[in-house]
Design a protein around this motif. Structure first.
Motif, short mmCIF file in Angstrom:
data_model
loop_
_atom_site.label_atom_id
_atom_site.label_comp_id
_atom_site.label_asym_id
_atom_site.label_seq_id
_atom_site.Cartn_x
_atom_site.Cartn_y
_atom_site.Cartn_z
N UNK A 26 0.78 -1.22 0.00
CA UNK A 26 0.00 0.00 0.00
C UNK A 26 0.82 1.27 0.00
N UNK A 27 2.13 1.17 -0.14
CA UNK A 27 2.98 2.34 -0.20
C UNK A 27 2.83 3.05 -1.55
N UNK A 28 2.90 4.37 -1.53
CA UNK A 28 2.97 5.15 -2.76
C UNK A 28 4.44 5.16 -3.19
N UNK A 29 4.73 4.52 -4.32
CA UNK A 29 6.11 4.23 -4.69
C UNK A 29 6.46 4.91 -6.01
N UNK A 30 7.67 5.49 -6.05
CA UNK A 30 8.26 5.99 -7.28
C UNK A 30 9.55 5.23 -7.53
N UNK A 31 9.68 4.61 -8.70
CA UNK A 31 10.91 3.97 -9.10
C UNK A 31 11.60 4.82 -10.17
N UNK A 32 12.89 5.08 -9.99
CA UNK A 32 13.66 5.90 -10.91
C UNK A 32 14.79 5.08 -11.51
N UNK A 33 14.82 4.99 -12.83
CA UNK A 33 15.83 4.21 -13.55
C UNK A 33 16.50 5.09 -14.60
N UNK A 34 17.82 5.17 -14.59
CA UNK A 34 18.53 6.07 -15.51
C UNK A 34 18.56 5.54 -16.94
N UNK A 35 18.39 4.22 -17.09
CA UNK A 35 18.38 3.62 -18.43
C UNK A 35 16.97 3.11 -18.74
N UNK A 36 16.87 2.11 -19.61
CA UNK A 36 15.57 1.54 -19.95
C UNK A 36 15.15 0.52 -18.89
N UNK A 37 13.91 0.08 -18.98
CA UNK A 37 13.40 -1.00 -18.13
C UNK A 37 12.89 -2.12 -19.03
N UNK A 38 13.60 -3.28 -19.09
CA UNK A 38 14.93 -3.54 -18.52
C UNK A 38 16.01 -2.99 -19.45
N UNK A 39 17.28 -3.05 -18.99
CA UNK A 39 18.38 -2.53 -19.81
C UNK A 39 19.59 -3.45 -19.70
N UNK A 40 20.60 -3.17 -20.51
CA UNK A 40 21.79 -4.01 -20.57
C UNK A 40 23.04 -3.33 -20.09
N UNK A 41 22.92 -2.32 -19.25
CA UNK A 41 24.08 -1.55 -18.80
C UNK A 41 24.63 -2.02 -17.45
N UNK A 42 23.86 -2.81 -16.72
CA UNK A 42 24.29 -3.21 -15.39
C UNK A 42 24.53 -4.70 -15.29
N UNK A 43 23.79 -5.35 -14.38
CA UNK A 43 23.98 -6.79 -14.16
C UNK A 43 22.70 -7.60 -14.36
#
Length: 375
Positions: A26-43
């Protein structure tokens, strides 16, 4: 009044799960991603990640893995493509080697179904394996792999269903605590307030949390796919995933899935510490060579033409255990980081733990192993 109850920075494997579990409560949530969702820049990419309970890293991970399996199966029920694939898992190496003995110890301590096979017995059962005499394997039937990008998608879609807002291609520039005990997050597009902050930014975590920068080491990793000469031997129902210790290092691999080829990687690859904003993401001939030479020796039927090479970034801690904790000076800030190349399988459960810490300040899961102050 804050804009949100919680902001999650980094919506990859861990952040997508955290966003889902927070929104589910029930939390009001904001997710912030610097690349795409999903992306190939991390792991959190590369199609597949191993999941297993025979945990040679430390037996204390097993209860968290049991919960992760439950949550993956639950998530699978509402997702159109399969996330968890059971192939069995092989942990192999020279007889008496540390990984084999520790995997067996985990199985015995936690009553995990398993058996021990010699190299010849393993090859008879699974002809794709051609390990040397003197090697042995702990075989866990419940092991397998996760479709990594689809796991991120599934968690994000589930978070959306519970009302979360996820914003891709928005880079967090800074954050600060506020006088009322919350946080203010500044991005290249705006400013957001929240009661709590969850940082799951992978190799970029140390840039956002300088108190952890010295213990979070980003490392360049390369994966390879080779087309088998006998493809049927490397189909998911004929070839278990593996972790293999040998004189060349520690390697891991997968059956053919989604793209042509047997997939293989070397843990810690060339031990290259990198800056995630500057590292080369283009695989080299040297990257290919180390993976091909291993495949030619231990899985010769799989050593056909190269189909694909891909880089990713591990983030290691000195002891290769995770960091999952609250910030020592700002308890409204929670971090999940340093997963050291073996954390994705537990991301469904780690997301639950991060939500616990964010909402309640504590978790019923046993996470003392992951305390930030151990360093």
């Amino acid at each position: 009044m804050s804009d949100y109850d919680a902001i999650v920075v980094g919506v990859g494997g861990m952040g997508s799960a955290a966003a889902y579990h927070l929104a589910r409560r029930g939390q009001q949530v904001l997710g912030l991603e610097r690349y795409d969702v999903p992306h190939g820049m991390g792991s959190s990419h590369g199609l597949t990640r191993i999941i297993r309970k025979a945990y040679y890293e430390h037996p204390d991970y097993v209860p968290l893995l049991e919960r992760a399996y439950e949550l993956w199966r639950e998530l699978d029920e509402d997702h159109p493509s399969k996330l968890l694939h059971t192939t069995g898992c092989v942990v192999a190496g020279p007889r008496g080697s540390e990984k084999v003995e520790n995997a067996r110890e985990s199985c015995e301590k936690h009553d995990i179904e398993h058996e021990t096979l010699s190299a010849s017995e393993l090859g008879e059962r699974y002809p794709g394996y051609d390990l040397p005499d003197g090697f042995e394997a702990v075989v866990e039937p419940a092991g397998g792999f996760l479709h990594v990008e689809q796991c991120v998608v599934a968690h994000v879609e589930a978070a959306h269903r519970h009302g979360a807002t996820i914003r891709a291609r928005e880079r967090v520039r800074d954050w600060r605590p506020t006088a009322d005990g919350g946080v203010r997050v500044e991005t290249d597009r705006g400013s957001y307030g929240a009661d709590s902050l969850v940082v799951t930014a992978g190799a970029w975590t140390g840039k956002l949390l300088p108190n952890l920068d010295d213990v979070l080491t980003p490392e360049r990793q390369v994966l390879g796919w080779f087309q088998p000469e006998t493809p049927d031997r490397f189909a998911p129902d004929e070839f278990p995933v593996f972790v293999l210790s040998c004189e060349e290092g520690n390697f891991y691999g997968f059956p053919r899935y989604a793209v042509p080829g047997f997939k293989v990687g070397r843990y810690n690859h060339f031990h290259e510490t990198v800056d995630p904003d500057e590292t080369s993401r283009e695989p080299t001939a040297g990257d290919e060579r180390v993976l091909r030479e291993f495949t030619e020796r231990y899985f010769p039927d799989a050593a056909g033409p190269t189909m694909r090479l891909e880089t990713c970034t591990f983030t290691n801690t000195p002891d290769e255990h995770f960091v999952v904790d609250r910030h020592p000076d700002h308890p409204q800030v929670v971090v999940g980081a340093g997963f050291s190349g073996h954390g994705f399988k537990m991301s469904s459960a780690i997301g639950e733990v991060l939500a616990d810490l964010s909402v309640d300040g504590t978790s019923e899961h046993a996470i003392d192993l992951f305390r930030a102050d151990r360093f």
